[in-house]
Structure formats: C-alpha cells, structure tokens
Design an enzyme around this catalytic site. Sequence first.
Site, PDB file in Angstrom:
ATOM      1  N   LYS A  11       0.850  -1.204   0.000  1.00 60.15           N
ATOM      2  CA  LYS A  11       0.000   0.000   0.000  1.00 60.15           C
ATOM      3  C   LYS A  11       0.878   1.243   0.000  1.00 60.15           C
ATOM      4  O   LYS A  11       2.040   1.204   0.451  1.00 60.15           O
ATOM      5  CB  LYS A  11      -0.959   0.038   1.195  1.00 60.15           C
ATOM      6  CG  LYS A  11      -0.314   0.169   2.584  1.00 60.15           C
ATOM      7  CD  LYS A  11      -0.024   1.598   3.021  1.00 60.15           C
ATOM      8  CE  LYS A  11       0.822   1.609   4.287  1.00 60.15           C
ATOM      9  NZ  LYS A  11       1.646   2.693   4.576  1.00 60.15           N
ATOM     10  N   PRO A  99       9.768  -4.433  -0.560  1.00 56.16           N
ATOM     11  CA  PRO A  99      10.894  -4.122   0.322  1.00 56.16           C
ATOM     12  C   PRO A  99      10.462  -4.062   1.789  1.00 56.16           C
ATOM     13  O   PRO A  99       9.319  -3.721   2.094  1.00 56.16           O
ATOM     14  CB  PRO A  99      11.365  -2.745  -0.152  1.00 56.16           C
ATOM     15  CG  PRO A  99      10.727  -2.509  -1.461  1.00 56.16           C
ATOM     16  CD  PRO A  99       9.533  -3.394  -1.575  1.00 56.16           C
ATOM     17  N   VAL A 100      11.403  -4.424   2.666  1.00 56.81           N
ATOM     18  CA  VAL A 100      11.123  -4.527   4.108  1.00 56.81           C
ATOM     19  C   VAL A 100      11.464  -3.190   4.790  1.00 56.81           C
ATOM     20  O   VAL A 100      12.419  -2.518   4.400  1.00 56.81           O
ATOM     21  CB  VAL A 100      11.980  -5.672   4.695  1.00 56.81           C
ATOM     22  CG1 VAL A 100      11.792  -5.798   6.197  1.00 56.81           C
ATOM     23  CG2 VAL A 100      11.637  -6.988   4.006  1.00 56.81           C
ATOM     24  N   GLY A 103       7.640   1.309   4.596  1.00 55.70           N
ATOM     25  CA  GLY A 103       6.424   2.140   4.592  1.00 55.70           C
ATOM     26  C   GLY A 103       5.396   1.641   3.601  1.00 55.70           C
ATOM     27  O   GLY A 103       4.456   2.358   3.248  1.00 55.70           O
ATOM     28  N   GLY A 106       4.391  -4.149   3.939  1.00 57.54           N
ATOM     29  CA  GLY A 106       4.724  -5.511   3.502  1.00 57.54           C
ATOM     30  C   GLY A 106       4.372  -6.558   4.554  1.00 57.54           C
ATOM     31  O   GLY A 106       3.720  -7.564   4.249  1.00 57.54           O
ATOM     32  N   GLY A 107       4.776  -6.334   5.790  1.00 59.60           N
ATOM     33  CA  GLY A 107       4.471  -7.291   6.870  1.00 59.60           C
ATOM     34  C   GLY A 107       2.972  -7.364   7.123  1.00 59.60           C
ATOM     35  O   GLY A 107       2.424  -8.453   7.361  1.00 59.60           O
ATOM     36  N   SER A 108       2.304  -6.225   7.045  1.00 60.83           N
ATOM     37  CA  SER A 108       0.851  -6.182   7.299  1.00 60.83           C
ATOM     38  C   SER A 108       0.088  -6.948   6.233  1.00 60.83           C
ATOM     39  O   SER A 108      -0.874  -7.672   6.533  1.00 60.83           O
ATOM     40  CB  SER A 108       0.358  -4.731   7.326  1.00 60.83           C
ATOM     41  OG  SER A 108       0.952  -4.028   8.393  1.00 60.83           O
ATOM     42  N   THR A 109       0.502  -6.796   4.983  1.00 58.79           N
ATOM     43  CA  THR A 109      -0.232  -7.471   3.903  1.00 58.79           C
ATOM     44  C   THR A 109       0.010  -8.991   3.965  1.00 58.79           C
ATOM     45  O   THR A 109      -0.891  -9.783   3.654  1.00 58.79           O
ATOM     46  CB  THR A 109       0.120  -6.839   2.533  1.00 58.79           C
ATOM     47  OG1 THR A 109      -0.867  -7.208   1.589  1.00 58.79           O
ATOM     48  CG2 THR A 109       1.466  -7.258   2.006  1.00 58.79           C
ATOM     49  N   ASP A 141      -2.358  -1.331  10.232  1.00 60.70           N
ATOM     50  CA  ASP A 141      -2.602  -1.295   8.774  1.00 60.70           C
ATOM     51  C   ASP A 141      -3.259  -2.575   8.248  1.00 60.70           C
ATOM     52  O   ASP A 141      -3.614  -2.649   7.072  1.00 60.70           O
ATOM     53  CB  ASP A 141      -1.268  -1.133   8.018  1.00 60.70           C
ATOM     54  CG  ASP A 141      -0.711   0.282   8.113  1.00 60.70           C
ATOM     55  OD1 ASP A 141      -1.464   1.190   8.500  1.00 60.70           O
ATOM     56  OD2 ASP A 141       0.484   0.458   7.790  1.00 60.70           O
TER      57      ASP A 141
HETATM   58  O1  C5P Z   1       0.151  -0.893  14.670  1.00 59.88           O
HETATM   59  P1  C5P Z   1       1.549  -1.111  14.229  1.00 59.88           P
HETATM   60  O2  C5P Z   1       2.205  -2.283  14.913  1.00 59.88           O
HETATM   61  O3  C5P Z   1       1.720  -1.135  12.755  1.00 59.88           O
HETATM   62  O4  C5P Z   1       2.349   0.190  14.716  1.00 59.88           O
HETATM   63  C1  C5P Z   1       3.747   0.218  14.792  1.00 59.88           C
HETATM   64  C2  C5P Z   1       4.178   1.385  15.677  1.00 59.88           C
HETATM   65  O5  C5P Z   1       3.907   2.623  15.021  1.00 59.88           O
HETATM   66  C3  C5P Z   1       3.450   1.484  17.004  1.00 59.88           C
HETATM   67  O6  C5P Z   1       4.089   0.707  17.988  1.00 59.88           O
HETATM   68  C4  C5P Z   1       3.564   2.968  17.306  1.00 59.88           C
HETATM   69  O7  C5P Z   1       4.842   3.273  17.819  1.00 59.88           O
HETATM   70  C5  C5P Z   1       3.465   3.614  15.938  1.00 59.88           C
HETATM   71  N1  C5P Z   1       2.081   4.000  15.581  1.00 59.88           N
HETATM   72  C6  C5P Z   1       1.497   5.088  16.206  1.00 59.88           C
HETATM   73  N2  C5P Z   1       0.202   5.414  15.898  1.00 59.88           N
HETATM   74  C7  C5P Z   1      -0.480   4.720  14.955  1.00 59.88           C
HETATM   75  C8  C5P Z   1       0.097   3.627  14.299  1.00 59.88           C
HETATM   76  C9  C5P Z   1       1.390   3.292  14.638  1.00 59.88           C
HETATM   77  O8  C5P Z   1       2.097   5.745  17.054  1.00 59.88           O
HETATM   78  N3  C5P Z   1      -1.723   5.087  14.669  1.00 59.88           N
END
Ligand code: C5P
Length: 315
Positions: A11, A99-100, A103, A106-109, A141
């Site tokens: 994404k 790519p890892v 942004g 990749g891990g989420s999908t 995500d």
């Molecule tokens: O939810 P996810 O594991 O993808 O988020 C990774 C990190 O990004 C969270 O631990 C947090 O530090 C930051 N984050 C945030 N606010 C969000 C999404 C992510 O601060 N809405």
Amino acid sequence: MDSYSLSAAAKINLYLEIVGDRPDGYHELVMVMQSVGLADQVTVRRTGSHHIHLQCHHPDVPDDPTNLAYRAAALLQARFPTAMEQWGGVEITIEKNIPVGAGLAGGSTNAAAVLVGLDLLWQLGLTQIELQTLAAELGSDIPFCIAGGTAIATGRGEQVDMLHGLDGLFAVLAKSPTLSVSTPWAYQTYRQAFADTYLDITTAGPSRREKLHSSPMMTAISQQNGDAIGQHLYNDLEKVVLPAHPNVDEVKTTLARLGGLGTLMTGSGPTLFTLTANRSEAEAIVQQMRSRYSESELGLWIAPFLSTSLQLIEP
Ligand code: C5P
C-alpha cells in the site's frame, strides 16, 4: 484444498495526517490508503503436525513467532482451537518482493493474507468485518490490507472506509536497498518534535475526519482527477524522516522534477512515490532515474493502482 496461495499487495499513503495522542499510546490518524501492484506471494499449506511453521528466504524477515504472518496464524489458532485439531497445522511460505521496513505495509499485507488463507484452509467462514476485527489486534494497517483498494483509514489506522477505486493511475516507487525506517522511531520522533501541535483527539478526531471528507483530496478522488490528487498528496511523517535522511530528501527532489503528477513519502518511509497518469509516463521516469542512480543505490518499481489487496492465485 490442502493449500491456498495469495498475492498480497503493498500500500501507499496518498494522505497521512497526525491528529494527536490516543489514550492507548498510539497516534490518532487521518489517512488515505491505496493498494498498488507490487506484491508478495503468501502460501498457507496444511501439514500433518499441530504446529505453525513459517518459511521466508529474505535475510531481513524473521521466520519465527515474531513475524506478523506467524502471529496472524497463532491468533486464529487461539480463537479457533478446534480448527487445528480438525485440519492439522500450517506451513506459511512467503515469497518476498515488497521491500522490508519501507512504509509499504509488507508485513501487514502478509498477515492479512494468512488470515484470509487460513479462513479458507480451516473453513472458518469469517466475514470481512470479522477478519478486519481480528486484523486490528495484530497491527494498525492490517484491516486495510484485508480489503485493499482505495480507502480512508482513521483511528489508529484500523477504521477503514472504502472509497470508489482509482482506475488507471500508476506509482513509481523508489527506495534505497540499504535503508529502512522503523515505524515506532518515526512516530516517537514526530511526538518529540511536534507534541505541542497535537490536538485533543476527543474533539479534534471527529472534526479532522469530517475535514478530510470535504477536502480537495477527497474531491480529487471522487472525480478521479489524477492531477488534483497529485497536488494534494500529504504526509506529516516527512517532517521527521526527510531531515533525518538527506539522501531520501535528495531523491524526492530529483523525482519531483521529472514530471509526474506529484511525489510523496509513503507511511513512515523511506519509500517515495511519484504518481503518473499511465504506464508510459512511469517508464519514462524510471528511465531518467536510472540514468542518475544505479540499482545498488536505488530500487525502482512501477506499480499500478489496484482495487484489492489480496488475490487468490489459482493452482
Ligand atoms: O500498529 P503497528 O504495529 O503497525 O504500529 C507500529 C508502531 O507505530 C506502534 O508501535 C507505534 O509506535 C506507531 N504507531 C502510532 N500510531 C499509529 C500507528 C502506529 O504511534 N496510529
């Protein structure tokens, strides 16, 4: 069926605004997300054991229980304990193209693909809403990655409102092969620099969401106006990632001069993208970028906008 393979797309964020701090420690966000055609292949296969096993030959991707895709399978195993007894364990194979630490989710999908693949393999019959509710427990995500296409994402990012798809646009993606950005680092650094601008999310959260609905970006999306979408691309996290990584800032300046509709960093970066109205414009930009940056300096991909994130691959 003993196995299912899914194409799991990356994404990009066309818009990412940080509203303020949430009581759960996350940030309240207002985003526009878009699936693009750069995809991993995720296979879930039944095994005789009663274990979860994960294989991925990418050096930067863990093949242990810390991998989000593994955690997705463990979550389903915990919620539906009889499924593994009935159907057996699962082997997850990930062929990595996204790519890892980029942004690009990749891990989420990958985790979204495991939820959908195991729902089929274990015949759980979960609805999209049920899958997204489970997905939200794993990462912000992942609910978007279950649905894909074009969507507004609010809250932590897990509240997804689908939009009419954007047809025909392309993104040129650019990322240094050696640079990754940690998402927690990006948000923490943003908080340190900009906490004094944070709004009280109980009042400002709903009004910011409303503001996005009546914004020029939303008008541009509803009119499928690529020029206007390009003009209104926005990402608050650029304010901390670009100053910390001058090379990314320089690539952004170069990309932006090459005639696309607009250029932005996606998510917490460091991947940049330029929108184009068609594939030939994207190819022209890649060619010009290649004359400036070698493959070892910069990875470049042409990715069409997609209307879904996950696609079953027929055996
Ligand atoms: O939810 P996810 O594991 O993808 O988020 C990774 C990190 O990004 C969270 O631990 C947090 O530090 C930051 N984050 C945030 N606010 C969000 C999404 C992510 O601060 N809405």
